[in-house]
Design a protein around this motif. Structure first.
Motif: not given
Length: 155
Positions: A7-22
């Protein structure tokens, strides 16, 4: 990781979490405890925007756990919660950037390592962040106070 990898939303969320890098939390029970707290706050919300905000916190708890490899629940479909997903991304991205800018304003030794998304409206939270990143708490609090005057933060 996320259950439905296509799912595109899943891929975008994964990329977003990677950017946050928590940082990954330990023990894994931490994720379930946060989710339980957020679900309670969601049930307690009374206004429309309060429910959207608390739903975004629930979605964030679930997506962060999934990103960190700690299965809690599946994410609800994007189509059912578009406002909450949009609110979540805006809210946590603004907080993340807020801490990085505040760190730069007080000349933090390693501004790029500041990766925080907790609500900066409480001074004791600012102190926790400052201590975690070896930043002078007084200058960090002053920088955050100045920044809060105009920085758009969502509740």
């Amino acid at each position: 990781m996320f259950a439905s990898k296509g799912r595109l939303s899943t891929l975008l969320l994964r990329r977003w979490h990677r950017m946050l890098g928590l940082p990954r939390q330990s023990p894994p029970r931490w994720y379930r405890d946060r989710l339980r707290e957020e679900l309670y706050e969601r049930r307690s919300a009374t206004t429309h925007w309060g429910k959207v905000s608390e739903t975004s916190d629930v979605l964030f708890s679930i997506s962060r756990a999934l990103y960190d490899g700690v299965p809690t629940r599946q994410l609800p479909a994007l189509s059912r919660h578009i406002p909450a997903y949009m609110y979540m991304v805006a809210k946590y991205t603004l907080r993340w950037k807020f801490y990085r800018v505040a760190g730069g304003m007080c000349h933090a030794p390693c501004r790029e390592s500041i990766r925080e998304v907790i609500n900066p409206d409480r001074d004791h939270k600012l102190l926790e962040v400052a201590l975690r990143h070896d930043i002078d708490p007084v200058s960090f609090k002053l920088a955050a106070k100045r920044l809060r005057r105009f920085w758009p933060l969502l509740p």
